[in-house]
Design a protein around this motif. Structure first.
Motif, PDB file in Angstrom:
ATOM      1  N   LYS A  16       0.784  -1.234   0.000  1.00  0.00           N
ATOM      2  CA  LYS A  16       0.000   0.000   0.000  1.00  0.00           C
ATOM      3  C   LYS A  16       0.820   1.290   0.000  1.00  0.00           C
ATOM      4  O   LYS A  16       0.574   2.174  -0.795  1.00  0.00           O
ATOM      5  CB  LYS A  16      -0.864   0.001   1.264  1.00  0.00           C
ATOM      6  CG  LYS A  16      -2.304  -0.234   0.998  1.00  0.00           C
ATOM      7  CD  LYS A  16      -3.141   0.190   2.191  1.00  0.00           C
ATOM      8  CE  LYS A  16      -4.575  -0.184   1.951  1.00  0.00           C
ATOM      9  NZ  LYS A  16      -4.907  -1.580   2.211  1.00  0.00           N
ATOM     10  N   ILE A  37       3.207   0.613  -6.470  1.00  0.00           N
ATOM     11  CA  ILE A  37       1.768   0.874  -6.357  1.00  0.00           C
ATOM     12  C   ILE A  37       1.535   2.343  -5.967  1.00  0.00           C
ATOM     13  O   ILE A  37       0.707   3.027  -6.569  1.00  0.00           O
ATOM     14  CB  ILE A  37       1.106  -0.051  -5.307  1.00  0.00           C
ATOM     15  CG1 ILE A  37       1.263  -1.515  -5.708  1.00  0.00           C
ATOM     16  CG2 ILE A  37      -0.370   0.305  -5.099  1.00  0.00           C
ATOM     17  CD1 ILE A  37       0.384  -1.999  -6.818  1.00  0.00           C
ATOM     18  N   GLN A  38       2.305   2.821  -5.001  1.00  0.00           N
ATOM     19  CA  GLN A  38       2.135   4.213  -4.584  1.00  0.00           C
ATOM     20  C   GLN A  38       2.465   5.168  -5.743  1.00  0.00           C
ATOM     21  O   GLN A  38       1.780   6.167  -5.954  1.00  0.00           O
ATOM     22  CB  GLN A  38       3.040   4.515  -3.397  1.00  0.00           C
ATOM     23  CG  GLN A  38       2.664   5.814  -2.718  1.00  0.00           C
ATOM     24  CD  GLN A  38       3.640   6.155  -1.608  1.00  0.00           C
ATOM     25  OE1 GLN A  38       4.854   6.083  -1.773  1.00  0.00           O
ATOM     26  NE2 GLN A  38       3.105   6.515  -0.465  1.00  0.00           N
ATOM     27  N   TYR A  92      -0.539   4.632  -8.456  1.00  0.00           N
ATOM     28  CA  TYR A  92      -1.947   4.726  -8.062  1.00  0.00           C
ATOM     29  C   TYR A  92      -2.646   5.978  -8.621  1.00  0.00           C
ATOM     30  O   TYR A  92      -3.737   5.867  -9.202  1.00  0.00           O
ATOM     31  CB  TYR A  92      -2.080   4.656  -6.535  1.00  0.00           C
ATOM     32  CG  TYR A  92      -3.504   4.600  -6.066  1.00  0.00           C
ATOM     33  CD1 TYR A  92      -4.168   3.376  -5.974  1.00  0.00           C
ATOM     34  CD2 TYR A  92      -4.202   5.764  -5.760  1.00  0.00           C
ATOM     35  CE1 TYR A  92      -5.493   3.328  -5.578  1.00  0.00           C
ATOM     36  CE2 TYR A  92      -5.522   5.724  -5.367  1.00  0.00           C
ATOM     37  CZ  TYR A  92      -6.163   4.498  -5.274  1.00  0.00           C
ATOM     38  OH  TYR A  92      -7.470   4.456  -4.891  1.00  0.00           O
ATOM     39  N   PHE A 151      -3.541   5.525 -12.297  1.00  0.00           N
ATOM     40  CA  PHE A 151      -4.597   4.519 -12.491  1.00  0.00           C
ATOM     41  C   PHE A 151      -5.929   5.055 -11.994  1.00  0.00           C
ATOM     42  O   PHE A 151      -6.970   4.849 -12.614  1.00  0.00           O
ATOM     43  CB  PHE A 151      -4.227   3.203 -11.791  1.00  0.00           C
ATOM     44  CG  PHE A 151      -3.317   2.340 -12.606  1.00  0.00           C
ATOM     45  CD1 PHE A 151      -1.955   2.606 -12.670  1.00  0.00           C
ATOM     46  CD2 PHE A 151      -3.811   1.259 -13.334  1.00  0.00           C
ATOM     47  CE1 PHE A 151      -1.101   1.819 -13.439  1.00  0.00           C
ATOM     48  CE2 PHE A 151      -2.966   0.455 -14.102  1.00  0.00           C
ATOM     49  CZ  PHE A 151      -1.611   0.741 -14.155  1.00  0.00           C
ATOM     50  N   PHE A 152      -5.896   5.780 -10.873  1.00  0.00           N
ATOM     51  CA  PHE A 152      -7.126   6.328 -10.300  1.00  0.00           C
ATOM     52  C   PHE A 152      -7.782   7.302 -11.282  1.00  0.00           C
ATOM     53  O   PHE A 152      -8.996   7.351 -11.409  1.00  0.00           O
ATOM     54  CB  PHE A 152      -6.801   7.030  -8.973  1.00  0.00           C
ATOM     55  CG  PHE A 152      -8.012   7.501  -8.247  1.00  0.00           C
ATOM     56  CD1 PHE A 152      -8.776   6.596  -7.514  1.00  0.00           C
ATOM     57  CD2 PHE A 152      -8.412   8.827  -8.318  1.00  0.00           C
ATOM     58  CE1 PHE A 152      -9.920   7.023  -6.860  1.00  0.00           C
ATOM     59  CE2 PHE A 152      -9.563   9.253  -7.670  1.00  0.00           C
ATOM     60  CZ  PHE A 152     -10.312   8.347  -6.930  1.00  0.00           C
ATOM     61  N   GLY A 185      -4.030   4.724 -16.289  1.00  0.00           N
ATOM     62  CA  GLY A 185      -3.166   3.544 -16.140  1.00  0.00           C
ATOM     63  C   GLY A 185      -2.759   3.049 -17.519  1.00  0.00           C
ATOM     64  O   GLY A 185      -3.605   2.942 -18.411  1.00  0.00           O
ATOM     65  N   PHE A 208      -4.842  -4.257 -12.379  1.00  0.00           N
ATOM     66  CA  PHE A 208      -4.839  -3.062 -11.520  1.00  0.00           C
ATOM     67  C   PHE A 208      -6.016  -2.145 -11.920  1.00  0.00           C
ATOM     68  O   PHE A 208      -6.829  -1.730 -11.083  1.00  0.00           O
ATOM     69  CB  PHE A 208      -3.485  -2.355 -11.719  1.00  0.00           C
ATOM     70  CG  PHE A 208      -3.122  -1.316 -10.708  1.00  0.00           C
ATOM     71  CD1 PHE A 208      -4.015  -0.853  -9.745  1.00  0.00           C
ATOM     72  CD2 PHE A 208      -1.833  -0.773 -10.707  1.00  0.00           C
ATOM     73  CE1 PHE A 208      -3.638   0.106  -8.820  1.00  0.00           C
ATOM     74  CE2 PHE A 208      -1.444   0.192  -9.783  1.00  0.00           C
ATOM     75  CZ  PHE A 208      -2.365   0.639  -8.843  1.00  0.00           C
ATOM     76  N   LEU A 214      -9.802  -1.285 -10.003  1.00  0.00           N
ATOM     77  CA  LEU A 214     -10.183   0.102  -9.668  1.00  0.00           C
ATOM     78  C   LEU A 214     -11.368   0.579 -10.514  1.00  0.00           C
ATOM     79  O   LEU A 214     -11.751   1.743 -10.435  1.00  0.00           O
ATOM     80  CB  LEU A 214      -8.996   1.041  -9.908  1.00  0.00           C
ATOM     81  CG  LEU A 214      -7.886   1.085  -8.860  1.00  0.00           C
ATOM     82  CD1 LEU A 214      -6.751   1.981  -9.332  1.00  0.00           C
ATOM     83  CD2 LEU A 214      -8.412   1.596  -7.530  1.00  0.00           C
ATOM     84  N   LEU A 242      -3.415  -7.690  -5.531  1.00  0.00           N
ATOM     85  CA  LEU A 242      -3.920  -6.332  -5.777  1.00  0.00           C
ATOM     86  C   LEU A 242      -5.258  -6.101  -5.081  1.00  0.00           C
ATOM     87  O   LEU A 242      -5.520  -5.005  -4.580  1.00  0.00           O
ATOM     88  CB  LEU A 242      -4.029  -6.071  -7.286  1.00  0.00           C
ATOM     89  CG  LEU A 242      -2.688  -5.920  -8.009  1.00  0.00           C
ATOM     90  CD1 LEU A 242      -2.886  -5.770  -9.513  1.00  0.00           C
ATOM     91  CD2 LEU A 242      -1.895  -4.719  -7.481  1.00  0.00           C
ATOM     92  N   LEU A 279      -5.703  -2.933  -2.698  1.00  0.00           N
ATOM     93  CA  LEU A 279      -6.609  -1.851  -3.110  1.00  0.00           C
ATOM     94  C   LEU A 279      -7.890  -1.788  -2.292  1.00  0.00           C
ATOM     95  O   LEU A 279      -8.708  -0.892  -2.479  1.00  0.00           O
ATOM     96  CB  LEU A 279      -6.954  -1.997  -4.601  1.00  0.00           C
ATOM     97  CG  LEU A 279      -5.749  -1.901  -5.554  1.00  0.00           C
ATOM     98  CD1 LEU A 279      -6.164  -2.224  -6.974  1.00  0.00           C
ATOM     99  CD2 LEU A 279      -5.108  -0.520  -5.481  1.00  0.00           C
TER     100      LEU A 279
END
Ligand code: NDP
Length: 296
Positions: A166, A171-172, A175, A178-179, A183, A235, A239, A291, A295
């Motif tokens: 996390k 990932i950080q 993120y 992707f958010f 992505g 991923f 999301l 994931l 997530l």
């Protein structure tokens, strides 16, 4: 039981510290900054290993993929020193202890960048590598610098895939993109991406402290081998975002310079024979499970 964790303030180190404490270990960090429950590298150099230390772990290292740092000779030197010199210093102070006082284990991290990128070849701990480019040579020097060369202290090298968790790492960094639905796979996305969930790599370190059968190099990778495209798609899907974009390798090379861009634009298929032999149980064997956990 006391464990000294160099780099214990970082992404992997801080989770490792928590997990060790959960398992009843006492921890002390080695850091460049004075912090609570920690000593600095200068303290370590001057006073040696704190009394009663049973094990030493090194997960320190300047972030290679920091997009804010240009790949200059000075920065490369930092990347090397933060791994090779920290291991050398830890080995030096371990060797200064009386044989009865010596920590029982010295475990140090390294990376699967040791193995030459290839689409077909499958690498395990016995495969050759470590001499084809800057990062693979870095792994060789990093691992060499961790050798205590003494019967009192068991050496373990955890050669890790990309660590998924996390509050740090890839990932950080990815993120926010992707958010926002941005992505993207890297180039063709067909390059393999050895990975492991952060809880699983911490578990390998903890078992390495307890079990004398843990010696030498252990590849820390999940059993499911995925490509960059499979990672990207999973991923984005979890999301509920699209993932039809791609970033050409040339752009990554322009931002990071080609020497470190290989970490993203190329990959290798890596398995862990040693984890299998040692019976290490993996909590997150598939990218979907890992994931989903991260997530949630
Ligand atoms: P972080 O950047 O989160 O933490 C690393 C720690 O190393 C920092 O907390 C810092 O401690 C210390 N550090 C940073 N720069 C230097 C420096 N120049 N000199 C001495 N110490 C320094 O990294 P991660 O936790 O993600 O990774 C830890 C190690 O594991 C690294 O060596 C990395 O290459 C390796 N690794 C990581 C993988 C990943 O996917 N994250 C995969 C494979 C290997 P402080 O500020 O307290 O001094």
């Amino acid at each position: 039981r006391k464990v000294l964790i160099a780099g214990g303030s970082g992404f992997i180190g801080s989770v490792l510290k928590q997990q060790l404490q959960k398992h009843g270990f006492e921890t002390c960090i080695v850091s460049r900054m004075p912090r609570p429950d920690s000593i600095t590298w200068d303290d370590l150099n001057q006073n040696g290993i704190p009394d009663g230390t049973d094990a030493v772990i090194n997960v320190a290292g300047q972030n290679v993929l920091d997009p804010m740092r240009r790949w200059t000779p000075g920065f490369k030197q930092n990347v090397i020193a933060s791994r090779v010199h920290t291991n050398q210093m830890l080995v030096k102070v371990i060797n200064q202890c009386d044989s009865q006082q010596k920590p029982k284990v010295f475990a140090s991290i390294s990376g699967v960048g040791y193995y030459r990128p290839d689409a077909i070849q499958i690498y395990d701990e016995n495969s050759t590598g470590g001499d084809h480019d800057f990062l693979s040579k870095l792994c060789t020097d990093w691992e060499k610098a961790s050798k205590v060369g003494d019967d009192h202290t068991r050496n373990v090298t955890v050669r890790s895939g990309i660590v998924l968790g996390k509050n740090g790492g890839i990932i950080q960094q990815m993120y926010p993109l992707f958010f926002l639905g941005l992505g993207a796979k890297i180039d063709s996305g067909t390059q393999h991406m050895p990975w492991i969930h952060i809880e699983d790599i911490c578990n390998i370190f903890i078992q390495a402290l307890r079990n004398e059968k843990f010696t030498g190099v252990i590849n820390a990778v999940a059993p499911e081998i995925v490509t960059n495209e499979q990672f990207t798609k999973t991923f984005a899907r979890l999301l509920r975002r699209p993932s039809f974009l791609f970033i050409p390798a040339q752009i990554i090379e322009f931002i990071f310079s080609s020497e470190r861009a290989v970490m993203m634009t190329q990959g290798q298929k890596v398995i862990s024979k040693r984890m299998e032999e040692l019976g290490v149980q993996i909590k997150y064997p598939t990218i979907e499970e890992a994931l989903k956990n991260i997530l949630k």
